[in-house]
Design a protein around this motif. Structure first.
Motif, PDB file in Angstrom:
ATOM      1  N   ALA A   1       0.822  -1.206   0.000  1.00 22.90           N
ATOM      2  CA  ALA A   1       0.000   0.000   0.000  1.00 22.90           C
ATOM      3  C   ALA A   1       0.854   1.253   0.000  1.00 22.90           C
ATOM      4  CB  ALA A   1      -0.946  -0.007   1.201  1.00 22.90           C
ATOM      5  N   HIS A   2       1.969   1.225   0.748  1.00 26.94           N
ATOM      6  CA  HIS A   2       2.810   2.430   0.817  1.00 26.94           C
ATOM      7  C   HIS A   2       3.468   2.708  -0.531  1.00 26.94           C
ATOM      8  CE1 HIS A   2       6.771   0.417   0.795  1.00 26.94           C
ATOM      9  NE2 HIS A   2       6.177  -0.535   1.519  1.00 26.94           N
ATOM     10  N   ARG A   3       3.765   1.620  -1.308  1.00 30.83           N
ATOM     11  CA  ARG A   3       4.364   1.823  -2.623  1.00 30.83           C
ATOM     12  C   ARG A   3       3.355   2.466  -3.585  1.00 30.83           C
ATOM     13  NH1 ARG A   3       7.962   3.637  -5.926  1.00 30.83           N
ATOM     14  NH2 ARG A   3       8.214   2.438  -7.882  1.00 30.83           N
ATOM     15  N   LEU A   4       2.075   1.995  -3.529  1.00 30.74           N
ATOM     16  CA  LEU A   4       1.037   2.597  -4.365  1.00 30.74           C
ATOM     17  C   LEU A   4       0.852   4.071  -4.023  1.00 30.74           C
ATOM     18  CD1 LEU A   4      -1.650  -0.265  -4.340  1.00 30.74           C
ATOM     19  CD2 LEU A   4      -0.054   0.299  -6.187  1.00 30.74           C
ATOM     20  N   ALA A   5       0.840   4.368  -2.701  1.00 31.15           N
ATOM     21  CA  ALA A   5       0.691   5.766  -2.279  1.00 31.15           C
ATOM     22  C   ALA A   5       1.878   6.593  -2.730  1.00 31.15           C
ATOM     23  CB  ALA A   5       0.532   5.830  -0.760  1.00 31.15           C
ATOM     24  N   GLU A   6       3.052   6.016  -2.680  1.00 29.79           N
ATOM     25  CA  GLU A   6       4.263   6.724  -3.095  1.00 29.79           C
ATOM     26  C   GLU A   6       4.196   7.101  -4.574  1.00 29.79           C
ATOM     27  OE1 GLU A   6       8.419   4.726  -3.822  1.00 29.79           O
ATOM     28  OE2 GLU A   6       8.211   5.121  -1.664  1.00 29.79           O
ATOM     29  N   LEU A   7       3.576   6.225  -5.362  1.00 27.21           N
ATOM     30  CA  LEU A   7       3.433   6.492  -6.800  1.00 27.21           C
ATOM     31  C   LEU A   7       2.234   7.411  -7.101  1.00 27.21           C
ATOM     32  CD1 LEU A   7       4.101   2.885  -8.151  1.00 27.21           C
ATOM     33  CD2 LEU A   7       5.591   4.884  -8.454  1.00 27.21           C
ATOM     34  N   GLY A   8       1.432   7.728  -6.062  1.00 26.51           N
ATOM     35  CA  GLY A   8       0.258   8.584  -6.265  1.00 26.51           C
ATOM     36  C   GLY A   8      -0.960   7.843  -6.770  1.00 26.51           C
ATOM     37  N   LEU A   9      -0.967   6.509  -6.605  1.00 23.77           N
ATOM     38  CA  LEU A   9      -2.097   5.714  -7.059  1.00 23.77           C
ATOM     39  C   LEU A   9      -3.118   5.586  -5.921  1.00 23.77           C
ATOM     40  CD1 LEU A   9      -0.359   2.911  -9.176  1.00 23.77           C
ATOM     41  CD2 LEU A   9      -1.760   4.812  -9.991  1.00 23.77           C
ATOM     42  N   THR A  10      -4.090   6.481  -5.924  1.00 26.44           N
ATOM     43  CA  THR A  10      -5.173   6.450  -4.946  1.00 26.44           C
ATOM     44  C   THR A  10      -6.112   5.279  -5.263  1.00 26.44           C
ATOM     45  OG1 THR A  10      -6.591   7.834  -6.291  1.00 26.44           O
ATOM     46  CG2 THR A  10      -5.076   8.968  -4.764  1.00 26.44           C
ATOM     47  N   PRO A  11      -7.001   4.927  -4.341  1.00 29.36           N
ATOM     48  CA  PRO A  11      -7.957   3.852  -4.656  1.00 29.36           C
ATOM     49  C   PRO A  11      -8.744   4.115  -5.938  1.00 29.36           C
ATOM     50  CG  PRO A  11      -7.965   4.286  -2.301  1.00 29.36           C
ATOM     51  CD  PRO A  11      -7.081   5.323  -2.920  1.00 29.36           C
ATOM     52  N   ASN A  12      -9.139   5.390  -6.177  1.00 24.82           N
ATOM     53  CA  ASN A  12      -9.865   5.691  -7.413  1.00 24.82           C
ATOM     54  C   ASN A  12      -8.993   5.482  -8.642  1.00 24.82           C
ATOM     55  OD1 ASN A  12     -12.231   6.292  -6.130  1.00 24.82           O
ATOM     56  ND2 ASN A  12     -11.935   8.519  -6.153  1.00 24.82           N
ATOM     57  N   ALA A  13      -7.720   5.858  -8.531  1.00 25.81           N
ATOM     58  CA  ALA A  13      -6.810   5.681  -9.664  1.00 25.81           C
ATOM     59  C   ALA A  13      -6.579   4.206  -9.942  1.00 25.81           C
ATOM     60  CB  ALA A  13      -5.488   6.398  -9.392  1.00 25.81           C
ATOM     61  N   VAL A  14      -6.445   3.417  -8.866  1.00 24.49           N
ATOM     62  CA  VAL A  14      -6.284   1.972  -9.046  1.00 24.49           C
ATOM     63  C   VAL A  14      -7.529   1.379  -9.708  1.00 24.49           C
ATOM     64  CG1 VAL A  14      -6.072  -0.242  -7.839  1.00 24.49           C
ATOM     65  CG2 VAL A  14      -4.648   1.704  -7.158  1.00 24.49           C
ATOM     66  N   ALA A  15      -8.709   1.811  -9.242  1.00 28.04           N
ATOM     67  CA  ALA A  15      -9.952   1.313  -9.841  1.00 28.04           C
ATOM     68  C   ALA A  15     -10.023   1.657 -11.315  1.00 28.04           C
ATOM     69  CB  ALA A  15     -11.158   1.895  -9.090  1.00 28.04           C
ATOM     70  N   ALA A  16      -9.589   2.866 -11.677  1.00 24.05           N
ATOM     71  CA  ALA A  16      -9.593   3.260 -13.083  1.00 24.05           C
ATOM     72  C   ALA A  16      -8.627   2.406 -13.884  1.00 24.05           C
ATOM     73  CB  ALA A  16      -9.243   4.736 -13.212  1.00 24.05           C
ATOM     74  N   ALA A  17      -7.470   2.094 -13.322  1.00 21.13           N
ATOM     75  CA  ALA A  17      -6.489   1.262 -14.020  1.00 21.13           C
ATOM     76  C   ALA A  17      -7.026  -0.152 -14.226  1.00 21.13           C
ATOM     77  CB  ALA A  17      -5.187   1.232 -13.236  1.00 21.13           C
ATOM     78  N   VAL A  18      -7.740  -0.669 -13.200  1.00 28.04           N
ATOM     79  CA  VAL A  18      -8.344  -1.997 -13.331  1.00 28.04           C
ATOM     80  C   VAL A  18      -9.410  -1.976 -14.418  1.00 28.04           C
ATOM     81  CG1 VAL A  18      -9.772  -3.705 -12.150  1.00 28.04           C
ATOM     82  CG2 VAL A  18      -7.806  -2.676 -10.967  1.00 28.04           C
ATOM     83  N   ALA A  19     -10.286  -0.933 -14.395  1.00 28.80           N
ATOM     84  CA  ALA A  19     -11.340  -0.827 -15.401  1.00 28.80           C
ATOM     85  C   ALA A  19     -10.757  -0.670 -16.795  1.00 28.80           C
ATOM     86  CB  ALA A  19     -12.260   0.342 -15.074  1.00 28.80           C
ATOM     87  N   ALA A  20      -9.594  -0.015 -16.887  1.00 29.02           N
ATOM     88  CA  ALA A  20      -8.944   0.177 -18.182  1.00 29.02           C
ATOM     89  C   ALA A  20      -8.241  -1.073 -18.672  1.00 29.02           C
ATOM     90  CB  ALA A  20      -7.948   1.333 -18.093  1.00 29.02           C
ATOM     91  N   GLY A  21      -8.167  -2.110 -17.822  1.00 28.08           N
ATOM     92  CA  GLY A  21      -7.516  -3.344 -18.222  1.00 28.08           C
ATOM     93  C   GLY A  21      -6.014  -3.313 -18.041  1.00 28.08           C
ATOM     94  N   ALA A  22      -5.500  -2.289 -17.341  1.00 29.13           N
ATOM     95  CA  ALA A  22      -4.046  -2.199 -17.140  1.00 29.13           C
ATOM     96  C   ALA A  22      -3.590  -3.013 -15.949  1.00 29.13           C
ATOM     97  CB  ALA A  22      -3.637  -0.735 -16.952  1.00 29.13           C
ATOM     98  N   LEU A  23      -4.459  -3.245 -14.987  1.00 28.99           N
ATOM     99  CA  LEU A  23      -4.133  -4.017 -13.795  1.00 28.99           C
ATOM    100  C   LEU A  23      -5.277  -4.989 -13.498  1.00 28.99           C
ATOM    101  CD1 LEU A  23      -2.727  -1.216 -11.434  1.00 28.99           C
ATOM    102  CD2 LEU A  23      -1.382  -2.918 -12.708  1.00 28.99           C
TER     103      LEU A  23
END
Length: 610
Positions: A509-531
């Motif tokens: 979680a700290h690595r995602l936060a360090e990269l600026g990937l908020t829960p909404n950003a992660v959700a968008a990446a999942v919806a986009a098929g990137a993760l």
């Protein structure tokens, strides 16, 4: 059995005639017999030539008792109209005929009574001419004398021909028994009587009571016993005079005009739109009495068009589209206005000009139940509600119990596609429109309708727009993916690069936060098929789950969680949600608290476990 009501002026011998025909006394009250004047409804019966049973509802003829007369005539399909030879046509003859015409009674016989006192020909000629101009049209006329018996056999034969010509009742129809009497019988309890015009009653039936004392779906009652013409019956089919011993309500809670109904198949309504016959709507008084079946309910009249009006009832009645009734002003001697019910669930008229617009809508309504036309007017309606209105459903439901007009349904889908596209344009990182938001945007009463619109095959109606998809409770255009802003795309690319080096070591979680990937950003990446999200805060590369199943299939089966963790070179934080994800996909099967086996393998072609 057949049921016939009498009609005619006071003292023209209606009761004497049915007494002579049946050998029974129609006047139930001592005061009636003492005064020689019928005050309330009477009921007698006999057999006609050919063996058919016929019951007579004998009605009062006095001008002050027209309300009682209407309660007897309302549910009855045919009439025995009586005119005295020595008096001819009289005011109540005219009023009773106007009532019959307003109710569209089409079957009858004319009896010219007291033919032993005067030549019946003039009265017969005059009466037939007046009757011919009404809904009854041409009827047989028989001169009779209740005193000498002359003409009674001829009248019985005419009544037999009348009953043979009556339309067959629908004994499979929903029951609506209008109550004309309610009383208590010692040892049995509450009994109600009425004319069963359609349907079938059986001992043990559960019915709903539509009462003047309550609104809504109706009080439940049970049929304890049945009588028809004073004979106990297990079953009585229409048309019939019937006495029903009911359990569940006291007699003093009932009154004339209440109704026993098939449960769940009727709507009670205090607001109806109607088409009028007779006076123009604008000429009617604002306050009148609506007579339907045996009921008499005060109403407020709001004219809509030249021959249409809205009635607000003092209390609800079980009415259906196509019902015939009449409006009457008890305080004034004016012809009753016949009417046909057009709508028992009309829209509220709240905006300026809404009444005129409603009148235009009703111009094409005939009162004949038309499922397709009703659906066009409403757009959406429940099938059960349409049936309760007396209208046959024209098609199968689109979702659950909901019926939809095809044109309205296509327009709803086009609006839904636009709503999904507009939401995606406003929220590029979160393009999925929540189902509840879609329901509100379209003004739909049920989420199931949104799901049905999404599932509707667009290729069968391409004009309604592209295919839609439902993912995680949100609606997306087919193939649509979130557009990731450059900053988010760069962060996701960094995560993907790390996962390429260690496919099953999901970033903390700290690595995602360090990269600026908020829960909404992660959700968008999942919806986009990137993760690929396999658990809360745990993401891998798309396809990592299939690759994991291939690697686990190479283990000795079954395997433990620890063996899986080592095979995938990951941590317990990742392997537990990953295994649960594989279980959900059917790639692995959990055998007990510690063991799993692979159900099938991926592209690597490893050994499958039977």
């Amino acid at each position: 059995m057949h049921v016939i009501a009498t009609a005619g002026h006071v003292d023209h011998g209606k009761s004497a005639l049915v007494r002579a025909l049946t050998g029974m006394e129609p006047d139930r009250w001592e005061e009636e017999r003492r005064r020689g004047l019928t005050l309330d409804l009477g009921f007698v019966w006999t057999r006609l030539p050919g063996g058919e049973q016929v019951a007579f509802v004998d009605v009062p003829g006095h001008e002050k008792l027209v309300g009682n007369m209407l309660a007897g005539v309302g549910p009855v399909p045919a009439v025995l109209l009586v005119v005295a030879a020595d008096q001819g046509w009289q005011p109540q003859s005219e009023e009773h005929l106007a009532v019959l015409d307003a109710l569209r009674v089409r079957h009858g016989v004319l009896a010219v009574t007291r033919s032993d006192l005067a030549d019946p020909a003039p009265a017969r000629r005059d009466a037939l001419a007046r009757i011919a101009d009404t809904s009854l049209g041409r009827v047989e006329a028989v001169p009779v004398s209740s005193v000498t018996g002359a003409g009674l056999d001829e009248l019985r034969a005419a009544l037999a021909r009348l009953t043979a010509a009556l339309p067959a009742p629908d004994r499979a129809a929903d029951v609506r028994l209008w109550v004309d009497r309610a009383f208590t019988v010692r040892g049995r309890g509450t009994v109600v009587t009425g004319t069963l015009a359609a349907g079938t009653l059986r001992t043990g039936d559960r019915l709903a009571l539509a009462s003047h004392q309550a609104s809504g779906g109706g009080r439940p009652v049970r049929v304890r016993g049945l009588q028809a013409l004073k004979e106990d019956r297990e079953e009585v089919g229409a048309v019939a005079r019937v006495a029903v011993n009911v359990h569940g309500v006291a007699a003093d809670a009932l009154r004339r005009g209440d109704a026993l109904l098939t449960p769940g198949r009727w709507l009670t309504t205090d607001l109806v739109d109607v088409r009028l016959r007779g006076d123009p709507a604008a000429d009617l008084p604002r306050h009148l009495v609506l007579h339907a079946g045996s009921a008499a309910v005060p109403v407020t009249v709001r004219p809509l068009g030249a021959d249409t009006a809205r009635l607000t009832l003092e209390h609800p009645l079980p009415l259906r589209v196509g019902d015939t009734a009449l409006l009457r002003d008890p305080g004034r001697h004016r012809s009753p206005a016949g009417l046909t019910v057009l709508d028992v669930r009309p829209p509220r008229l709240e905006r300026r000009g809404a009444g005129r617009a409603r009148a235009r809508e009703l111009e094409t309504a005939t009162g004949a139940p038309d499922g397709a036309a009703e659906l066009r007017r409403r757009g959406l309606v429940r099938r059960t509600e349409l049936l309760a209105m007396g209208v046959p459903p024209p098609a199968e439901p689109v979702a659950g119990d909901w019926l939809a007009d095809p044109a309205h349904w296509a327009a709803l889908r086009r609006r839904l596609v636009r709503a999904v596209e507009e939401h995606a344009a406003r929220h590029p990182m979160d393009p999925g429109l929540p189902v509840e938001a879609a329901r509100r945007a379209l003004g739909l009463p049920d989420r199931a309708l949104v799901h049905a619109l999404v599932d509707a095959p667009a290729d069968t109606a391409p004009e309604t727009g592209p295919r839609l998809e439902r993912r995680d409770g949100r609606l997306h255009g087919s193939g649509s993916r979130p557009r990731l802003p450059p900053r988010v795309r760069a962060a996701v690319d960094a995560v993907r690069e790390e996962l390429r080096r260690a496919p099953f070591r999901a970033p903390e979680a700290h690595r995602l936060a360090e990269l600026g990937l908020t829960p909404n950003a992660v959700a968008a990446a999942v919806a986009a098929g990137a993760l690929l999200r396999i658990g809360d805060g745990i993401v891998l590369l798309p396809g990592a789950d299939t690759r994991a199943a291939e690697l686990l299939a190479r283990l000795d089966q079954p395997f433990t969680t620890s063996q899986a963790r080592r095979a995938l070179d990951t941590t317990r934080r990742v392997v537990i949600p990953l295994l649960e994800h594989l279980d959900a996909r059917g790639l692995t099967v959990r055998l007990d608290g510690t063991l799993r086996r692979c159900e099938r393998t991926g592209a690597a072609g490893g050994p499958a476990t039977p």
